[in-house]
Motif scaffolding. Structure first.
Motif, mmCIF file in Angstrom:
data_model
loop_
_atom_site.group_PDB
_atom_site.id
_atom_site.type_symbol
_atom_site.label_atom_id
_atom_site.label_comp_id
_atom_site.label_asym_id
_atom_site.label_seq_id
_atom_site.Cartn_x
_atom_site.Cartn_y
_atom_site.Cartn_z
ATOM 1 N N PRO A 143 0.811 -1.224 0.000
ATOM 2 C CA PRO A 143 0.000 0.000 0.000
ATOM 3 C C PRO A 143 0.845 1.273 0.000
ATOM 4 C CG PRO A 143 -0.901 -1.567 1.560
ATOM 5 C CD PRO A 143 0.407 -2.129 1.099
ATOM 6 N N LEU A 144 1.970 1.249 0.698
ATOM 7 C CA LEU A 144 2.844 2.422 0.707
ATOM 8 C C LEU A 144 3.471 2.648 -0.658
ATOM 9 C CD1 LEU A 144 4.587 2.031 4.181
ATOM 10 C CD2 LEU A 144 2.851 3.710 3.537
ATOM 11 N N ARG A 145 3.903 1.560 -1.296
ATOM 12 C CA ARG A 145 4.470 1.685 -2.642
ATOM 13 C C ARG A 145 3.434 2.277 -3.610
ATOM 14 N NH1 ARG A 145 9.297 -0.750 -2.988
ATOM 15 N NH2 ARG A 145 9.779 -2.451 -1.559
ATOM 16 N N GLU A 146 2.217 1.776 -3.532
ATOM 17 C CA GLU A 146 1.162 2.270 -4.417
ATOM 18 C C GLU A 146 0.886 3.752 -4.169
ATOM 19 O OE1 GLU A 146 -2.180 -0.248 -3.800
ATOM 20 O OE2 GLU A 146 -1.274 -1.990 -4.796
ATOM 21 N N ALA A 147 0.893 4.156 -2.904
ATOM 22 C CA ALA A 147 0.635 5.558 -2.569
ATOM 23 C C ALA A 147 1.748 6.461 -3.091
ATOM 24 C CB ALA A 147 0.484 5.711 -1.057
ATOM 25 N N ILE A 148 2.991 5.987 -3.020
ATOM 26 C CA ILE A 148 4.121 6.773 -3.536
ATOM 27 C C ILE A 148 3.989 6.942 -5.045
ATOM 28 C CG2 ILE A 148 6.614 6.743 -3.935
ATOM 29 C CD1 ILE A 148 6.873 5.373 -1.177
ATOM 30 N N ARG A 149 3.670 5.849 -5.732
ATOM 31 C CA ARG A 149 3.548 5.916 -7.192
ATOM 32 C C ARG A 149 2.390 6.828 -7.613
ATOM 33 N NH1 ARG A 149 5.041 0.202 -6.930
ATOM 34 N NH2 ARG A 149 2.835 -0.343 -6.739
ATOM 35 N N ALA A 150 1.283 6.767 -6.871
ATOM 36 C CA ALA A 150 0.095 7.538 -7.226
ATOM 37 C C ALA A 150 0.102 8.950 -6.656
ATOM 38 C CB ALA A 150 -1.157 6.801 -6.750
ATOM 39 N N ARG A 151 1.090 9.261 -5.797
ATOM 40 C CA ARG A 151 1.122 10.545 -5.084
ATOM 41 C C ARG A 151 -0.170 10.738 -4.287
ATOM 42 N NH1 ARG A 151 4.612 14.945 -8.566
ATOM 43 N NH2 ARG A 151 6.227 13.501 -9.235
ATOM 44 N N GLN A 152 -0.487 9.717 -3.527
ATOM 45 C CA GLN A 152 -1.714 9.681 -2.739
ATOM 46 C C GLN A 152 -1.407 10.063 -1.295
ATOM 47 O OE1 GLN A 152 -4.788 8.036 -4.186
ATOM 48 N NE2 GLN A 152 -5.678 9.344 -2.592
ATOM 49 N N LYS A 153 -2.159 11.005 -0.768
ATOM 50 C CA LYS A 153 -1.968 11.382 0.632
ATOM 51 C C LYS A 153 -2.453 10.262 1.552
ATOM 52 C CE LYS A 153 -2.287 16.410 0.024
ATOM 53 N NZ LYS A 153 -2.964 17.645 0.466
ATOM 54 N N LEU A 154 -1.807 10.145 2.704
ATOM 55 C CA LEU A 154 -2.125 9.094 3.665
ATOM 56 C C LEU A 154 -2.324 9.683 5.052
ATOM 57 C CD1 LEU A 154 0.688 6.550 2.685
ATOM 58 C CD2 LEU A 154 -1.712 6.438 1.974
ATOM 59 N N ALA A 163 -1.769 10.346 15.191
ATOM 60 C CA ALA A 163 -2.167 10.332 13.786
ATOM 61 C C ALA A 163 -1.642 11.576 13.086
ATOM 62 C CB ALA A 163 -3.681 10.262 13.663
ATOM 63 N N ARG A 164 -1.174 11.389 11.840
ATOM 64 C CA ARG A 164 -0.723 12.534 11.066
ATOM 65 C C ARG A 164 -0.976 12.280 9.589
ATOM 66 N NH1 ARG A 164 5.821 12.189 12.132
ATOM 67 N NH2 ARG A 164 5.928 9.995 12.667
ATOM 68 N N ASP A 165 -1.261 13.365 8.868
ATOM 69 C CA ASP A 165 -1.476 13.286 7.429
ATOM 70 C C ASP A 165 -0.157 13.574 6.721
ATOM 71 O OD1 ASP A 165 -4.073 12.875 8.116
ATOM 72 O OD2 ASP A 165 -4.811 14.818 7.437
ATOM 73 N N VAL A 166 0.187 12.728 5.752
ATOM 74 C CA VAL A 166 1.506 12.833 5.132
ATOM 75 C C VAL A 166 1.423 12.685 3.621
ATOM 76 C CG1 VAL A 166 2.578 11.864 7.200
ATOM 77 C CG2 VAL A 166 2.036 10.358 5.277
ATOM 78 N N ARG A 167 2.481 13.183 2.978
ATOM 79 C CA ARG A 167 2.729 12.918 1.563
ATOM 80 C C ARG A 167 3.871 11.899 1.511
ATOM 81 N NH1 ARG A 167 2.717 18.770 -1.550
ATOM 82 N NH2 ARG A 167 0.868 19.640 -0.530
ATOM 83 N N PRO A 168 3.617 10.650 1.122
ATOM 84 C CA PRO A 168 4.688 9.649 1.085
ATOM 85 C C PRO A 168 5.644 9.920 -0.070
ATOM 86 C CG PRO A 168 2.692 8.725 0.159
ATOM 87 C CD PRO A 168 2.324 10.097 0.691
ATOM 88 N N LEU A 169 6.949 9.939 0.217
ATOM 89 C CA LEU A 169 7.944 10.302 -0.792
ATOM 90 C C LEU A 169 8.906 9.178 -1.128
ATOM 91 C CD1 LEU A 169 8.876 13.834 0.596
ATOM 92 C CD2 LEU A 169 7.290 13.311 -1.265
ATOM 93 N N GLU A 200 -2.056 1.909 11.957
ATOM 94 C CA GLU A 200 -3.189 2.014 11.030
ATOM 95 C C GLU A 200 -2.809 2.910 9.864
ATOM 96 O OE1 GLU A 200 -7.925 3.358 11.066
ATOM 97 O OE2 GLU A 200 -6.781 3.229 12.934
ATOM 98 N N LEU A 201 -3.222 2.504 8.678
ATOM 99 C CA LEU A 201 -2.911 3.251 7.459
ATOM 100 C C LEU A 201 -4.208 3.524 6.710
ATOM 101 C CD1 LEU A 201 -0.555 4.262 5.611
ATOM 102 C CD2 LEU A 201 -0.708 2.066 4.444
ATOM 103 N N THR A 202 -4.492 4.808 6.461
ATOM 104 C CA THR A 202 -5.717 5.193 5.759
ATOM 105 C C THR A 202 -5.355 5.995 4.517
ATOM 106 O OG1 THR A 202 -6.906 5.334 7.862
ATOM 107 C CG2 THR A 202 -7.911 6.403 5.954
#
Length: 223
Positions: A143-154, A163-169, A200-202
């Motif tokens: 899921p983290l790899r997919e979020a990095i590729r898609a530039r999806q916020k988590l 809890a914190r909102d992040v941009r995975p790089l 937890e990852l959202t």
């Protein structure tokens, strides 16, 4: 006496220092960690027993580096990671012939490592305390790899319920520990998150675009 969690954090901090490839005196490491020399010696042995690539000894200093190639095969970082993951899973969750086969494979890998780094992967596929729990991180890697590729916020909630909102790089794997480099929108800065400490990852509905000061290039410049 420090808790096991505190010790795990200290060992991770030592790995962060050592992986620059430079030689670090035990005295300097002890001062940085605010512990005794004897504790540093024990920590170095623990890291080595867990398969981390530790070089050096008492009186000379320590350094560490990750193994990325195995002759006669040239492995990418992802391929080496996949091999580590497979052996970790078998070592942690199997008994009997499959575990024996994993141990045999680990020994064969050790036997073909280049001589100049001989022994650094001893126990290649089997993590000792305090990194045995890193197998819990496996569920989050894809899921983290997919979020990095898609530039999806988590939204990431850690094991201490923060809890914190992040941009995975950037997702890194080094010495048994996976870390996620992020732009932390909650705190307004770059951060490294240990994947084994994610509770937890959202996936958030919004994507992000590259912005000056918040990009992977900026992250790498600061680390």
């Amino acid at each position: 006496m420090a808790s096991s969690q505190n010790r795990s954090d200290r060992l991770y901090a030592l790995m962060e220092i050592l992986k620059d490839g430079g030689l670090h005196r035990a005295e300097d490491l002890a001062a940085a960690m605010q512990v005794s020399l004897r504790t540093i010696y024990r920590d170095m042995q623990t890291l080595a027993n867990s398969g981390v690539a530790i070089e050096g000894e008492r009186g000379t200093g320590y350094r560490a580096k990750a193994v990325l190639t195995l002759p006669p095969l040239n492995l990418t970082e992802e391929e080496l990671e996949a091999l580590h993951i497979g052996l970790e899973v078998v070592g942690a969750g199997m008994e009997g012939p499959l575990r024996e086969a994993a141990e045999s494979l680990s020994a064969k890998i050790d036997a073909v490592l280049p001589e100049e780094i001989g022994g650094v992967s001893r126990g290649f596929g089997f993590a000792a305390y305090p990194f045995a729990e890193t197998t819990q991180a496996l569920q989050y890697l894809e899921p983290l790899r997919e979020a990095i590729r898609a530039r999806q916020k988590l939204r990431i909630t850690s094991t201490d319920q923060v809890a914190r909102d992040v941009r995975p790089l950037k997702l890194d794997y080094w010495g048994r520990v996976w870390t996620l480099g992020v732009w932390d929108e909650t705190l307004g800065g770059f951060a490294k998150i240990r994947v084994d400490q994610i509770a937890e990852l959202t996936v958030l509905p919004s994507l992000f675009v590259e912005e000056p000061g918040k990009s992977l290039k900026d992250f790498l410049a600061q680390t």
